[in-house]
Every structure is written in C-alpha cells, then in structure tokens.
Scaffold this motif. Structure first.
Motif, PDB file in Angstrom:
ATOM      1  N   ALA A  79      33.047  50.167 -26.912  1.00 31.94           N
ATOM      2  CA  ALA A  79      34.078  50.050 -25.885  1.00 31.94           C
ATOM      3  C   ALA A  79      35.488  50.290 -26.404  1.00 31.94           C
ATOM      4  N   LEU A  80      35.777  49.793 -27.616  1.00 30.16           N
ATOM      5  CA  LEU A  80      37.143  49.872 -28.141  1.00 30.16           C
ATOM      6  C   LEU A  80      37.285  50.837 -29.305  1.00 30.16           C
ATOM      7  N   GLY A  81      36.188  51.202 -29.963  1.00 33.46           N
ATOM      8  CA  GLY A  81      36.246  52.135 -31.078  1.00 33.46           C
ATOM      9  C   GLY A  81      35.531  51.599 -32.299  1.00 33.46           C
ATOM     10  N   PRO A  82      34.675  52.409 -32.928  1.00 37.16           N
ATOM     11  CA  PRO A  82      33.879  51.948 -34.070  1.00 37.16           C
ATOM     12  C   PRO A  82      34.697  51.499 -35.271  1.00 37.16           C
ATOM     13  N   ASP A  83      35.896  52.049 -35.460  1.00 41.14           N
ATOM     14  CA  ASP A  83      36.640  51.768 -36.680  1.00 41.14           C
ATOM     15  C   ASP A  83      37.233  50.363 -36.710  1.00 41.14           C
ATOM     16  N   LEU A  84      37.223  49.658 -35.587  1.00 38.34           N
ATOM     17  CA  LEU A  84      37.741  48.289 -35.588  1.00 38.34           C
ATOM     18  C   LEU A  84      36.829  47.356 -36.379  1.00 38.34           C
ATOM     19  N   ARG A  85      35.502  47.649 -36.390  1.00 38.92           N
ATOM     20  CA  ARG A  85      34.522  46.867 -37.153  1.00 38.92           C
ATOM     21  C   ARG A  85      34.575  45.387 -36.801  1.00 38.92           C
ATOM     22  N   VAL A  86      34.577  45.084 -35.520  1.00 35.66           N
ATOM     23  CA  VAL A  86      34.605  43.698 -35.068  1.00 35.66           C
ATOM     24  C   VAL A  86      33.482  43.467 -34.066  1.00 35.66           C
ATOM     25  N   ALA A  87      32.717  42.423 -34.292  1.00 38.68           N
ATOM     26  CA  ALA A  87      31.743  41.939 -33.325  1.00 38.68           C
ATOM     27  C   ALA A  87      31.788  40.421 -33.351  1.00 38.68           C
ATOM     28  N   ILE A  88      31.529  39.822 -32.203  1.00 42.53           N
ATOM     29  CA  ILE A  88      31.510  38.364 -32.116  1.00 42.53           C
ATOM     30  C   ILE A  88      30.088  37.928 -31.799  1.00 42.53           C
ATOM     31  N   MET A  89      29.626  36.951 -32.539  1.00 45.16           N
ATOM     32  CA  MET A  89      28.268  36.449 -32.421  1.00 45.16           C
ATOM     33  C   MET A  89      28.297  35.026 -31.892  1.00 45.16           C
ATOM     34  N   ALA A  90      27.497  34.768 -30.849  1.00 43.58           N
ATOM     35  CA  ALA A  90      27.257  33.399 -30.388  1.00 43.58           C
ATOM     36  C   ALA A  90      25.875  32.994 -30.875  1.00 43.58           C
ATOM     37  N   SER A  91      25.745  31.788 -31.389  1.00 39.83           N
ATOM     38  CA  SER A  91      24.466  31.375 -31.969  1.00 39.83           C
ATOM     39  C   SER A  91      24.359  29.865 -32.023  1.00 39.83           C
ATOM     40  N   ASP A  92      23.194  29.385 -32.455  1.00 36.09           N
ATOM     41  CA  ASP A  92      23.050  27.966 -32.763  1.00 36.09           C
ATOM     42  C   ASP A  92      23.878  27.655 -34.009  1.00 36.09           C
ATOM     43  N   ALA A  93      24.150  26.377 -34.218  1.00 38.94           N
ATOM     44  CA  ALA A  93      25.037  25.966 -35.305  1.00 38.94           C
ATOM     45  C   ALA A  93      24.488  26.324 -36.678  1.00 38.94           C
ATOM     46  N   ASP A  94      23.180  26.179 -36.873  1.00 42.34           N
ATOM     47  CA  ASP A  94      22.586  26.465 -38.181  1.00 42.34           C
ATOM     48  C   ASP A  94      22.733  27.941 -38.524  1.00 42.34           C
ATOM     49  N   THR A  95      22.440  28.818 -37.566  1.00 40.16           N
ATOM     50  CA  THR A  95      22.586  30.255 -37.816  1.00 40.16           C
ATOM     51  C   THR A  95      24.037  30.609 -38.102  1.00 40.16           C
ATOM     52  N   ALA A  96      24.961  30.016 -37.365  1.00 35.09           N
ATOM     53  CA  ALA A  96      26.383  30.275 -37.607  1.00 35.09           C
ATOM     54  C   ALA A  96      26.774  29.866 -39.020  1.00 35.09           C
ATOM     55  N   ASP A  97      26.306  28.696 -39.476  1.00 35.91           N
ATOM     56  CA  ASP A  97      26.620  28.239 -40.829  1.00 35.91           C
ATOM     57  C   ASP A  97      26.045  29.192 -41.872  1.00 35.91           C
ATOM     58  N   ARG A  98      24.817  29.652 -41.646  1.00 31.00           N
ATOM     59  CA  ARG A  98      24.189  30.558 -42.598  1.00 31.00           C
ATOM     60  C   ARG A  98      24.955  31.884 -42.687  1.00 31.00           C
ATOM     61  N   VAL A  99      25.340  32.417 -41.548  1.00 34.05           N
ATOM     62  CA  VAL A  99      26.064  33.692 -41.551  1.00 34.05           C
ATOM     63  C   VAL A  99      27.446  33.525 -42.183  1.00 34.05           C
ATOM     64  N   GLN A 100      28.130  32.429 -41.847  1.00 34.08           N
ATOM     65  CA  GLN A 100      29.445  32.203 -42.432  1.00 34.08           C
ATOM     66  C   GLN A 100      29.342  32.032 -43.948  1.00 34.08           C
ATOM     67  N   GLY A 101      28.297  31.343 -44.395  1.00 32.22           N
ATOM     68  CA  GLY A 101      28.083  31.198 -45.831  1.00 32.22           C
ATOM     69  C   GLY A 101      27.799  32.523 -46.503  1.00 32.22           C
ATOM     70  N   ARG A 102      27.034  33.371 -45.812  1.00 36.20           N
ATOM     71  CA  ARG A 102      26.734  34.709 -46.338  1.00 36.20           C
ATOM     72  C   ARG A 102      27.993  35.557 -46.429  1.00 36.20           C
ATOM     73  N   LEU A 103      28.895  35.392 -45.457  1.00 36.45           N
ATOM     74  CA  LEU A 103      30.168  36.111 -45.498  1.00 36.45           C
ATOM     75  C   LEU A 103      31.014  35.690 -46.696  1.00 36.45           C
ATOM     76  N   LEU A 104      30.951  34.401 -47.038  1.00 36.59           N
ATOM     77  CA  LEU A 104      31.794  33.880 -48.111  1.00 36.59           C
ATOM     78  C   LEU A 104      31.464  34.475 -49.467  1.00 36.59           C
ATOM     79  N   ILE A 105      30.233  34.944 -49.656  1.00 35.97           N
ATOM     80  CA  ILE A 105      29.906  35.569 -50.944  1.00 35.97           C
ATOM     81  C   ILE A 105      30.076  37.084 -50.888  1.00 35.97           C
ATOM     82  N   GLY A 106      30.672  37.568 -49.800  1.00 32.92           N
ATOM     83  CA  GLY A 106      30.986  38.984 -49.666  1.00 32.92           C
ATOM     84  C   GLY A 106      32.454  39.140 -49.314  1.00 32.92           C
ATOM     85  N   PRO A 107      32.742  39.663 -48.122  1.00 32.10           N
ATOM     86  CA  PRO A 107      34.138  39.873 -47.735  1.00 32.10           C
ATOM     87  C   PRO A 107      34.890  38.590 -47.425  1.00 32.10           C
ATOM     88  N   GLY A 108      34.180  37.495 -47.198  1.00 31.86           N
ATOM     89  CA  GLY A 108      34.839  36.219 -46.908  1.00 31.86           C
ATOM     90  C   GLY A 108      34.996  35.978 -45.424  1.00 31.86           C
TER      91      GLY A 108
END
Length: 438
Positions: free
Chosen positions: A287-316
């Motif tokens: 809708a807005l353009g691929p180069d923005l590289r933004v997506a928003i995820m809604a999830s259960d709390a455990d999945t959100a924690d896991r993904v956020q933790g995974r981000l912290l060992i990469g781009p943060g």
C-alpha cells in the motif's frame, strides 16, 4: 539408535515422522545415510513399499535426498536463495512480479517534515506510540486484539516467529500453491511442509482436516486475503469453518500473513480467534511502498516476547523514523484517499482481466490482491508464447506443491483497457486443436 525409534511402526507416515524427529533432535545429522529400503523393511517388519513411501515423503519435504543406485541421506541445510532477474526484451509489459504500481503509491516524500526525526536511544518502545494507536484501532475494527510488535515486513515477521517457536523437522501446514519466498523460508528453516489445497475462499476445510489427521503439525501459516499466487480471500463462512477444524489442536501455532491488507480489495477475516499462540502480520509494502520495510504484528503476549527477543539479537528494533513516517501517512486523509483509490484501481484491473478471459472461455481465479491465476495445460511453453506477444507472466512451477499447472499474472500495472489484448493472447495460445503456442 534409529531402529529403536522405528520399532513397532507400521505406516509410512509414522516412519517418516520418526525419522524427522531424529533429524530435529540431532540424532541424524546432515549427510547421514539411511538404511536401504529392503534392509529397513526387514528390520522393522514392514513391506518395502511402506518404507519407499516414507522415503518419498521425506524427499518431498526436503528432509532427505535420494539418487539412483544410492542410499537416501539426510539433506544438507539449503543455501539462502538469491533472486534471479532476467532482462526482458524491449516493449514487453512485465506482469511477472507482484510489486505495487509506482503511480498508485501515496506521496511519501510529502510527509518528510523537519520534525519527523527524533533522537532515540536503546530503551524506546518497540512500536511508535502514534502508529500503535492507529494499528490497534485497525486491528480492533477487524476483531483482532493482541500485543503489537513492529517487524521489517511480513516475511521478516514470519521468520522471527517460526525460528523462535519451531525447530528443524517440525511440520507446517501451508496453502498450495504457496508464495515462493515463504517456501524458501520454510526450507531454510528446515521445516517440513504439509500442503493444503486452496480454492477462491482459502484453504479447503476437508483438505485441512486430512492434513491435520495425517501427522502432528506445529504451525499453520495462511494468507487471509490477497493470497499469492491464487488471489484467494477468506469468506466469513470459510473462516468460521476453519476455526472449527483447528479447534481440536490448541497447541497449533497460527500465523496469518496479511501482507496486502490495505489494498487487498476484500474484507479482513481471521482464524486466530481464541488461539493460544497466534499472530496476524500486516505489512505496509503493497500500500505504501516496499522500501519502508514496516509491518505491524498483533499476537499473543508470548509470541510478541519471542519476536521482540529475536529482534534484540539482530537489528534491535524497526526504525522509529520509518514508523513515524508510516504513522504520518496513515493519519493523513489525502494519503488514505490515495490508498483507497489504489485498492479500487487494482480491483478494477483484476476483474477486467478475469472478465476478459471468461469471455474467451478461459477460467481464472483472483478474488483479491494483485494476482490472477490462470490454469494452464503447460506452463513454460505458454509463458514463452505470451512473452513473444509482449507479455511477461510468471510460471506456476515454483509456487506449486501438489496443485496443477498455472500461470500467475500480476495485474498491478495492467491497464484495464489492455486486458482484452492479454486475454486474446491467452486465447490464441490455448486455442483447441492448435498446438503452435504450446
């Protein structure tokens, strides 16, 4: 020992699952040879045909490799895929990639105001507050209530979810045909793919039921609308039926890839309601353009924690500058109007091609999104013929797991007035009794 795991097993599915578990647990490593079909059959007391079917299933999942005259061995972890771009001849309209039409994207540059950038240190919130407010309302409108996380696109979100919840050898239920990049991701993660056929309304309930009963599956990944390549979109009735089919599997992780939500041309449906582990990922790329590289995820709390933790060992985190830019665009009435115009235009282009093909007696599919699927007797020759007539489309081979041949036409840049020309080229190629094209 492998034979200890296989003792007492009687079906090919049980044997294949046991070997997959041995791979997952590290008991069988890359390159390890499996017993010959006859040897394994005699040892565990089943027919050679049963073992052959098990090995075939493992080969189709990418767990083992086989060669004529050689014993099966555990497959190497696949190399990361790299896209191959072949220049098209002059004058050819490219309908082979499902990128959005550049002229239908909102004016992002108009929102690059001096106050857009704010210094952010390492302790900021994962989702920009204004964007979180916008997306929380959007999800709530569609009956989705979860913890929000920002990721760098739909595929990035899926990778982070799957890599933290699943292990190599785990089975994942996916739509057939399936987006090429998703298939590559599943393969790189070492996951076993369990295909489920789709029709215009998404996964076929009977096929999903059969797949769930055939083996233990750890995750279900589906596209609720704008399914790539088929254009399928869940109806309210189909979503309800699918929720019923998975209700007996409470530990099944459910991921919805809503990558084209804002321009899909179909209402939002979800099968994640009431699940323990789930995620719905909405990307801004179409809708807005691929180069923005933004997506928003809604999830259960455990999945959100896991993904956020995974981000912290990469781009943060996902750039807050990009997030603020996205929120500014989504909050602007003129930009929202441009997105709505794009959605209507894509719908008109998609329907124009489907109608033009139908007028010429050619069936096609595409209820939503940027793609139309055209069943084809042969893929490569037909695609080559269309290229000779000035149209570049995508062969379905890379998308198919067990489904029948087709061509994918991406309609983002197809002017509705030219749809009859493309339909004429299809009709010429597929004319009964005339084999010049195929």
């Amino acid at each position: 020992m492998l034979f200890d795991h296989l003792a007492g097993l009687v079906s090919s599915g049980q044997i294949a699952d046991a070997i997959s578990r041995a791979v997952r647990n590290g008991e069988l490593t890359q390159g390890a040879q499996l017993p010959s079909i006859r040897n394994l059959a005699e040892t565990i007391g089943v027919s050679p045909g049963t073992v052959a079917l098990a090995y075939r299933s493992l080969r189709e999942r990418g767990v083992v490799t086989t060669a004529h005259g050689r014993r099966a061995r555990i497959a190497d972890r696949p190399a990361l895929p790299r896209p191959l771009r072949v220049p098209l001849p002059p004058g050819v309209q490219d309908l082979s990639t499902s990128s959005p039409a550049p002229d239908l994207l909102p004016d992002i540059a108009a929102h690059l105001t001096p106050n857009l950038y704010e210094p952010l240190l390492y302790d900021g919130p994962p989702v920009e507050p204004h964007l979180a407010e916008i997306m929380r309302d959007q999800f709530a409108t569609d009956g989705i209530d979860g913890v929000l996380t920002a990721v760098n696109g739909a595929l990035d979100g899926m990778e982070r979810i799957l890599s933290t919840w699943l292990r190599p050898g785990d089975a994942v239920l996916v739509e057939d045909p399936q987006w090429v990049s998703s298939l590559a991701l599943f393969s790189v993660l070492g996951l076993d793919i369990v295909p489920v056929a789709v029709d215009d309304e998404g996964m076929i309930p009977a096929r999903l039921r059969e797949a769930l009963a055939s083996r233990r599956c750890s995750a279900l990944v589906l596209t609720p609308r704008a399914q790539n390549p088929s254009g399928a979109a869940l109806s309210a009735e189909r979503a309800e039926i699918l929720r019923g089919e998975i209700a007996a599997y409470p530990d099944l992780l459910v991921i919805e890839d809503d990558h084209a939500g804002l321009i899909a041309g179909a209402p939002a449906r979800t099968v994640t309601t009431g699940r323990r582990a789930w995620a719905v990922i909405r990307s801004m790329s179409k809708a807005l353009g691929p180069d923005l590289r933004v997506a928003i995820m809604a999830s259960d709390a455990d999945t959100a924690d896991r993904v956020q933790g995974r981000l912290l060992i990469g781009p943060g985190w996902v750039s807050h500058f990009s997030q603020r830019l996205v929120s500014a665009v989504l909050a602007d009435p003129e930009a929202r109007s441009a997105v709505g115009h794009a959605e209507r235009t894509y719908t008109l282009r998609r329907e124009a091609l489907i109608d033009a093909l139908a007028t010429r007696g050619i069936a096609s599919r595409g209820r939503s999104g940027l793609n139309v699927l055209v069943p084809a007797p042969e893929e490569a020759p037909l695609a080559a013929f269309l290229l000779s007539r000035g149209w570049a489309v995508r062969s379905g081979e890379a998308f198919r797991l067990g489904s029948r041949p087709f061509l994918r036409v991406s309609i983002a840049t197809l002017d509705s007035e030219r749809a009859p020309e493309l339909a004429d080229a299809f009709a010429e190629a597929m004319r009964p009794g005339d084999r010049r094209a195929i």
